[in-house]
Design a protein around this motif. Structure first.
Motif, PDB file in Angstrom:
ATOM      1  N   ARG A 158      14.538 -12.685 -19.176  1.00 55.94           N
ATOM      2  CA  ARG A 158      13.402 -13.203 -18.400  1.00 55.94           C
ATOM      3  C   ARG A 158      12.307 -13.725 -19.315  1.00 55.94           C
ATOM      4  NH1 ARG A 158      14.313  -8.588 -15.251  1.00 55.94           N
ATOM      5  NH2 ARG A 158      12.577  -7.517 -16.263  1.00 55.94           N
ATOM      6  N   SER A 159      12.025 -12.998 -20.391  1.00 61.39           N
ATOM      7  CA  SER A 159      10.980 -13.410 -21.317  1.00 61.39           C
ATOM      8  C   SER A 159      11.333 -14.722 -22.006  1.00 61.39           C
ATOM      9  CB  SER A 159      10.745 -12.313 -22.364  1.00 61.39           C
ATOM     10  OG  SER A 159       9.726 -12.697 -23.267  1.00 61.39           O
ATOM     11  N   GLY A 219       9.413 -19.355 -36.801  1.00 62.54           N
ATOM     12  CA  GLY A 219      10.549 -19.550 -35.908  1.00 62.54           C
ATOM     13  C   GLY A 219      10.655 -18.460 -34.867  1.00 62.54           C
ATOM     14  N   GLY A 220      11.643 -18.596 -34.027  1.00 58.66           N
ATOM     15  CA  GLY A 220      11.849 -17.599 -32.980  1.00 58.66           C
ATOM     16  C   GLY A 220      13.187 -17.798 -32.314  1.00 58.66           C
ATOM     17  N   LEU A 221      13.309 -17.277 -31.120  1.00 61.29           N
ATOM     18  CA  LEU A 221      14.545 -17.360 -30.354  1.00 61.29           C
ATOM     19  C   LEU A 221      14.336 -18.246 -29.138  1.00 61.29           C
ATOM     20  CD1 LEU A 221      15.469 -13.564 -30.390  1.00 61.29           C
ATOM     21  CD2 LEU A 221      16.472 -15.346 -31.807  1.00 61.29           C
ATOM     22  N   GLN A 222      15.341 -19.045 -28.834  1.00 58.35           N
ATOM     23  CA  GLN A 222      15.303 -19.901 -27.660  1.00 58.35           C
ATOM     24  C   GLN A 222      16.573 -19.701 -26.846  1.00 58.35           C
ATOM     25  OE1 GLN A 222      14.728 -23.936 -29.014  1.00 58.35           O
ATOM     26  NE2 GLN A 222      12.499 -23.790 -28.812  1.00 58.35           N
ATOM     27  N   LEU A 223      16.426 -19.658 -25.528  1.00 56.39           N
ATOM     28  CA  LEU A 223      17.550 -19.468 -24.629  1.00 56.39           C
ATOM     29  C   LEU A 223      17.947 -20.801 -24.017  1.00 56.39           C
ATOM     30  CD1 LEU A 223      19.456 -17.580 -22.964  1.00 56.39           C
ATOM     31  CD2 LEU A 223      17.596 -17.406 -21.301  1.00 56.39           C
ATOM     32  N   ASP A 224      19.236 -21.146 -24.135  1.00 56.35           N
ATOM     33  CA  ASP A 224      19.748 -22.346 -23.479  1.00 56.35           C
ATOM     34  C   ASP A 224      19.744 -22.088 -21.977  1.00 56.35           C
ATOM     35  OD1 ASP A 224      21.194 -24.407 -22.382  1.00 56.35           O
ATOM     36  OD2 ASP A 224      22.776 -24.382 -23.894  1.00 56.35           O
ATOM     37  N   PRO A 225      18.929 -22.822 -21.189  1.00 53.63           N
ATOM     38  CA  PRO A 225      18.822 -22.530 -19.747  1.00 53.63           C
ATOM     39  C   PRO A 225      20.130 -22.706 -19.004  1.00 53.63           C
ATOM     40  CG  PRO A 225      17.732 -24.605 -20.287  1.00 53.63           C
ATOM     41  CD  PRO A 225      18.066 -23.945 -21.588  1.00 53.63           C
ATOM     42  N   GLN A 226      21.027 -23.556 -19.516  1.00 53.12           N
ATOM     43  CA  GLN A 226      22.304 -23.754 -18.834  1.00 53.12           C
ATOM     44  C   GLN A 226      23.141 -22.486 -18.835  1.00 53.12           C
ATOM     45  OE1 GLN A 226      23.088 -26.428 -17.138  1.00 53.12           O
ATOM     46  NE2 GLN A 226      25.086 -25.633 -16.488  1.00 53.12           N
ATOM     47  N   SER A 227      23.008 -21.680 -19.893  1.00 49.20           N
ATOM     48  CA  SER A 227      23.807 -20.455 -19.966  1.00 49.20           C
ATOM     49  C   SER A 227      23.349 -19.435 -18.939  1.00 49.20           C
ATOM     50  CB  SER A 227      23.734 -19.846 -21.367  1.00 49.20           C
ATOM     51  OG  SER A 227      22.434 -19.350 -21.655  1.00 49.20           O
ATOM     52  N   VAL A 228      22.083 -19.506 -18.505  1.00 52.02           N
ATOM     53  CA  VAL A 228      21.592 -18.600 -17.476  1.00 52.02           C
ATOM     54  C   VAL A 228      22.254 -18.915 -16.144  1.00 52.02           C
ATOM     55  CG1 VAL A 228      19.557 -17.813 -16.204  1.00 52.02           C
ATOM     56  CG2 VAL A 228      19.375 -18.344 -18.634  1.00 52.02           C
TER      57      VAL A 228
END
Length: 239
Positions: free
Chosen positions: A12-13, A58-67
């Motif tokens: 969620r974050s 830098g940081g972490l990014q979530l690919d929205p398609q995988s959600v």
């Protein structure tokens, strides 16, 4: 915080913030950096695409398609969806049934093979029928939310279930039974169990059961439950 809840909070974050650092996530979920790194690894193993940007900023990014394409429902959660549809169908109150069935089929198809096997075993215990018109439902209450996870363990592991039961007169007894089936007679739900103390089958209204606990002392064998003619296994319902 349990691992599942912690990992859901991380997803969620990342979805809301776009980019987060390990330190930010650790603070948000109340865990160590090492724990968050393990959680990130577990999420990637489940199919979430999480990109890492190197460097100090830098940081972490979530690919929205995988959600959108990853199912993270537990066996109990999928079972809850399936029995909700089955109970509405039995009551003759299921609009858009074709769409509901198509959505559930996609969820089932996304489950890992071990979870799908458990789900099918769980469904084999579920039966649906019609409630007799003379049954009084004026005292019906909300069901304890801990029932379904406890039932999952009891049915799949063949363990006895302990609980407190309030009868129609309001008297409380303590039971230790062998769960054999779940019966939906809309709007009432029943646990059908073999009661060793009474050497007989008993039907327990689920809204009268509280404080369910698994008894790990022994396993039991599944018994044939003599249902009435109008009761059918949920798998026999047209889908």
């Amino acid at each position: 915080m349990k691992a599942r809840l912690r990992q859901d909070a991380i997803v969620r974050s990342l979805r809301r913030n776009g980019t987060s650092t390990i330190a930010d996530l650790a603070e948000k979920v109340g865990a160590s950096r090492r724990t968050v790194l393990r959680d990130i690894g577990a999420l990637r193993d489940e199919g979430f695409v999480i990109h890492s940007e190197p460097g100090r900023g830098g940081g972490l990014q979530l690919d929205p398609q995988s959600v959108q394409t990853t199912a993270r429902l537990s066996v109990a959660e999928v079972f809850a969806l399936l029995i909700s549809v089955a109970s509405m169908r039995a009551a003759g109150n299921l609009p858009f049934s074709d769409l509901a069935d198509a959505g559930l089929a996609k969820i089932e198809a996304a489950l890992p093979s071990d979870k799908l096997r458990d789900l099918r075993r769980f469904l084999d215990c579920l039966h649906v029928g019609q409630l007799a018109p003379q049954v009084d439902i004026s005292d019906m209450r909300a069901m304890d939310p801990t029932l379904l996870p406890a039932f999952e363990a009891a049915f799949l592991q063949r363990r006895r279930l302990r609980f407190q039961y309030r009868d129609s007169k309001g008297e409380i007894t303590h039971r230790n039974v062998e769960p054999q089936a779940m019966l939906i007679l809309p709007p009432l739900w029943y646990l059908v169990a073999w009661d060793p103390a009474r050497v007989a089958f008993r039907h327990f209204r689920m809204d009268r059961i509280s404080v369910p606990e698994i008894d790990d002392s022994a396993t039991f064998q599944r018994r044939h439950v003599p249902f009435e003619d109008h009761v059918r296994p949920v798998r026999d319902l047209s889908r």
